[in-house]
Enzyme design. Structure first.
Site, PDB file in Angstrom:
ATOM      1  N   TYR A 189       1.006  -1.299   0.229  1.00  0.00           N
ATOM      2  CA  TYR A 189       0.258  -0.172  -0.333  1.00  0.00           C
ATOM      3  C   TYR A 189       0.729   1.019  -0.032  1.00  0.00           C
ATOM      4  CZ  TYR A 189      -3.089   3.710   1.705  1.00  0.00           C
ATOM      5  OH  TYR A 189      -4.294   4.991   1.825  1.00  0.00           O
ATOM      6  N   ILE A 190       1.449   0.793   1.032  1.00  0.00           N
ATOM      7  CA  ILE A 190       2.632   2.938   1.091  1.00  0.00           C
ATOM      8  C   ILE A 190       3.537   2.886  -0.218  1.00  0.00           C
ATOM      9  CG2 ILE A 190       3.894   4.140   2.640  1.00  0.00           C
ATOM     10  CD1 ILE A 190       1.866   3.338   4.473  1.00  0.00           C
ATOM     11  N   ALA A 196       8.754  -3.281   2.916  1.00  0.00           N
ATOM     12  CA  ALA A 196       9.186  -4.229   3.403  1.00  0.00           C
ATOM     13  C   ALA A 196       8.948  -4.401   4.736  1.00  0.00           C
ATOM     14  CB  ALA A 196       9.937  -5.035   2.761  1.00  0.00           C
ATOM     15  N   SER A 248       2.329  -5.438   8.578  1.00  0.00           N
ATOM     16  CA  SER A 248       2.010  -4.658   9.290  1.00  0.00           C
ATOM     17  C   SER A 248       0.987  -4.280  10.399  1.00  0.00           C
ATOM     18  CB  SER A 248       1.888  -3.142   8.664  1.00  0.00           C
ATOM     19  OG  SER A 248       1.090  -3.535   7.722  1.00  0.00           O
ATOM     20  N   THR A 272       6.453   3.902  12.241  1.00  0.00           N
ATOM     21  CA  THR A 272       5.409   3.511  12.695  1.00  0.00           C
ATOM     22  C   THR A 272       4.890   4.131  14.395  1.00  0.00           C
ATOM     23  OG1 THR A 272       3.447   2.757  13.577  1.00  0.00           O
ATOM     24  CG2 THR A 272       5.885   1.553  13.585  1.00  0.00           C
ATOM     25  N   TYR A 274       4.125  -5.339  16.411  1.00  0.00           N
ATOM     26  CA  TYR A 274       4.797  -4.648  15.507  1.00  0.00           C
ATOM     27  C   TYR A 274       5.685  -3.844  15.802  1.00  0.00           C
ATOM     28  CZ  TYR A 274       3.743  -1.642  12.215  1.00  0.00           C
ATOM     29  OH  TYR A 274       3.300  -0.534  10.662  1.00  0.00           O
ATOM     30  N   ASN A 323      -2.114   6.951  10.786  1.00  0.00           N
ATOM     31  CA  ASN A 323      -3.188   6.041  10.390  1.00  0.00           C
ATOM     32  C   ASN A 323      -3.336   6.598   8.823  1.00  0.00           C
ATOM     33  OD1 ASN A 323      -3.417   6.128  13.242  1.00  0.00           O
ATOM     34  ND2 ASN A 323      -4.864   4.940  12.738  1.00  0.00           N
ATOM     35  N   GLY A 353      -6.418  -3.186  23.179  1.00  0.00           N
ATOM     36  CA  GLY A 353      -5.207  -2.456  22.841  1.00  0.00           C
ATOM     37  C   GLY A 353      -5.160  -1.040  22.216  1.00  0.00           C
ATOM     38  N   ASP A 354      -6.414  -1.377  21.949  1.00  0.00           N
ATOM     39  CA  ASP A 354      -6.837   0.927  21.198  1.00  0.00           C
ATOM     40  C   ASP A 354      -6.759   1.368  22.133  1.00  0.00           C
ATOM     41  OD1 ASP A 354      -7.099   0.018  18.815  1.00  0.00           O
ATOM     42  OD2 ASP A 354      -9.336   0.008  18.614  1.00  0.00           O
TER      43      ASP A 354
HETATM   44  N1  UFG Z   1     -11.553   0.478  13.666  1.00  0.00           N
HETATM   45  C1  UFG Z   1     -13.513   0.244  14.128  1.00  0.00           C
HETATM   46  N2  UFG Z   1     -13.943  -0.610  13.219  1.00  0.00           N
HETATM   47  C2  UFG Z   1     -13.478  -1.034  11.736  1.00  0.00           C
HETATM   48  C3  UFG Z   1     -11.935  -0.728  12.392  1.00  0.00           C
HETATM   49  C4  UFG Z   1     -11.392  -0.030  12.658  1.00  0.00           C
HETATM   50  O1  UFG Z   1     -13.803   0.808  14.709  1.00  0.00           O
HETATM   51  O2  UFG Z   1     -13.367  -1.780  11.106  1.00  0.00           O
HETATM   52  C5  UFG Z   1     -11.555   1.989  14.462  1.00  0.00           C
HETATM   53  C6  UFG Z   1     -10.442   0.819  15.361  1.00  0.00           C
HETATM   54  O3  UFG Z   1     -11.139   0.631  17.070  1.00  0.00           O
HETATM   55  C7  UFG Z   1      -9.601   2.768  15.922  1.00  0.00           C
HETATM   56  C8  UFG Z   1      -9.181   3.717  14.371  1.00  0.00           C
HETATM   57  O4  UFG Z   1     -10.668   2.736  13.902  1.00  0.00           O
HETATM   58  O5  UFG Z   1     -10.441   3.452  17.312  1.00  0.00           O
HETATM   59  C9  UFG Z   1      -8.592   2.927  13.659  1.00  0.00           C
HETATM   60  O6  UFG Z   1      -8.497   1.784  13.724  1.00  0.00           O
HETATM   61  P1  UFG Z   1      -7.245   1.715  12.261  1.00  0.00           P
HETATM   62  O7  UFG Z   1      -7.236  -0.154  12.389  1.00  0.00           O
HETATM   63  O8  UFG Z   1      -7.740   1.444  11.339  1.00  0.00           O
HETATM   64  O9  UFG Z   1      -6.034   2.034  12.688  1.00  0.00           O
HETATM   65  P2  UFG Z   1      -5.127   1.863  14.359  1.00  0.00           P
HETATM   66  O10 UFG Z   1      -5.492   2.760  14.805  1.00  0.00           O
HETATM   67  O11 UFG Z   1      -5.329   0.452  14.893  1.00  0.00           O
HETATM   68  O12 UFG Z   1      -3.655   1.345  13.644  1.00  0.00           O
HETATM   69  C10 UFG Z   1      -3.008   2.371  13.038  1.00  0.00           C
HETATM   70  C11 UFG Z   1      -1.935   1.121  11.844  1.00  0.00           C
HETATM   71  C12 UFG Z   1      -0.943   0.273  12.565  1.00  0.00           C
HETATM   72  C13 UFG Z   1      -0.427   1.150  13.210  1.00  0.00           C
HETATM   73  C14 UFG Z   1      -1.067   1.981  14.595  1.00  0.00           C
HETATM   74  C15 UFG Z   1      -0.114   3.092  16.042  1.00  0.00           C
HETATM   75  O13 UFG Z   1      -3.058   0.962  11.191  1.00  0.00           O
HETATM   76  O14 UFG Z   1      -0.346   0.216  12.026  1.00  0.00           O
HETATM   77  O15 UFG Z   1      -1.932   2.837  14.051  1.00  0.00           O
HETATM   78  O16 UFG Z   1      -0.449   2.836  16.885  1.00  0.00           O
HETATM   79  F1  UFG Z   1       0.359  -0.243  14.379  1.00  0.00           F
END
Ligand code: UFG
Length: 335
Positions: A10-11, A80, A83, A123, A147, A176, A290-291
């Site tokens: 992607y990136i 590469a 993720s 990241t 990761y 993000n 972990g969010d």
């Molecule tokens: N979310 C939903 N529903 C979904 C997917 C995501 O509600 O179907 C929410 C998640 O809970 C979060 C937000 O949307 O609050 C963003 O989620 P993403 O999965 O899109 O992204 P992340 O913040 O979890 O992860 C991103 C990068 C990772 C990196 C991280 C850094 O994608 O590679 O930020 O903390 F590790």
């Protein structure tokens, strides 16, 4: 010649396209196609037929050594990697072998061939749970998943290689990333998809498959998590500026890449509805483990030093992502 590892992903692919369109098309792509796509490489070769592609794996020392023998590489941009945060918790060995060992092999070949400049895809996950917000580059780095740990280990290895072998690196810590090429030639294409924007858009194509919001009782303005969404084309620009900066200054450094504008899951969902001009079904489900409730970048350093300025609005990013998602959806339908 510039080596771009992971440019079938992607990136990496958006970065390669950005370089090509700025007359930096003396490029060799190295990718094992485990998560990237040959169709993406073909799209890039349509724009610049001269770019080379070698299918290979960084874990295989011979393959990477041969690459450096075959091409006269003088700069590396390294994407590469695996993720997926969730997968890294269940299967850490994959992350330490692909990301860490793979990068060590790459760096060793670089040093052996006297190629001493690299831009590295790091990241925000290296910071872990935020101690303060917005997060600047001096924020403590305490990753909470393999990761993030794998990317932090690489940053530390790069520091040691700088001291010992004079290998200079720019590490770009992304927040993000969303969006797609404006002409929808390439875009986000993960399998499985876990990210917010593509999940919202995909749910709009699948009847009966509702989009799930992971928790709405966080201590935020509307109860959903806040993130810093940065457009992939803006991000690609930052890589080119980092490339130019490193060539000019030959200095190791690190930059956050985000917009410093927090948006909640519900806000992103609402903008997506505006882009699609229709209501999308959704349901609230349990929080995802972990969010963190909020992740916001302080990117003033990239703006000051690299002269980076993100341009895209979230609406534009989601609109481009939607155009790409339509193509992806029609590919699936024809398969
Ligand atoms: N979310 C939903 N529903 C979904 C997917 C995501 O509600 O179907 C929410 C998640 O809970 C979060 C937000 O949307 O609050 C963003 O989620 P993403 O999965 O899109 O992204 P992340 O913040 O979890 O992860 C991103 C990068 C990772 C990196 C991280 C850094 O994608 O590679 O930020 O903390 F590790």
């Amino acid at each position: 010649m510039i080596l771009i590892t992971g440019a079938a992903g992607y990136i990496g692919s958006h970065c390669a396209l950005n370089f090509i369109e700025n007359n930096l098309d003396d490029i060799v792509i190295f990718d094992n196609l485990s998560t990237g796509h040959i169709e993406t490489v073909e799209q890039l070769q349509k724009v610049a037929p001269k770019i080379k592609f070698i299918k290979g794996d960084l874990r295989n020392k011979n393959e990477i050594e041969n690459l450096f023998k075959k091409f006269k590489i003088d700069f590396v941009i390294h994407f590469a990697a695996l993720s997926q945060v969730g997968e890294s918790v269940v299967n850490p060995v994959l992350y330490y072998s692909n990301n860490v060992i793979g990068t060590i092999n790459l760096l060793n070949s670089m040093v052996e061939n006297n190629v001493l400049k690299i831009v590295f895809s790091s990241t925000a996950a290296t910071y872990g749970e935020p101690k303060y917000t917005p997060i600047d580059e001096n924020h403590p780095q305490n990753p909470i998943n393999p990761y993030g740990s794998s990317k932090l280990m690489i940053e530390k290895i790069m520091d040691d290689y700088d001291k010992a072998y004079n290998l200079k690196s720019i590490r770009l810590r992304y927040f993000n990333v969303i969006g797609a090429d404006e002409k929808a030639r390439i875009g986000e294409w993960h399998n499985p998809e876990t990210h917010l924007v593509p999940n919202i858009l995909k749910s709009a194509f699948k009847k009966g498959d509702e989009f799930k919001i992971f928790g709405d009782d966080y201590d935020t303005k509307d109860g959903t998590c806040i993130r810093d969404y940065v457009d992939v084309v803006d991000l690609a620009n930052a890589h080119r500026l980092a490339y130019e900066y490193l060539n000019k200054n030959n200095k190791t450094d690190v930059f956050n890449l985000g917009t410093q504008e927090g948006q909640s899951v519900k806000e992103i969902f609402n903008i997506s509805q505006e882009v699609l001009n229709k209501k999308i079904d959704y349901k609230i489900v349990q929080k995802r483990e972990g969010d963190p409730k909020i992740l916001l970048a302080n990117s003033s350093k990239a703006k000051e030093i690299l002269k980076w300025q993100p341009q895209k609005t979230t609406f534009d990013s989601i609109k481009n992502a939607f155009e790409w998602e339509k193509i992806l959806n029609s590919k699936k339908a024809s398969n």
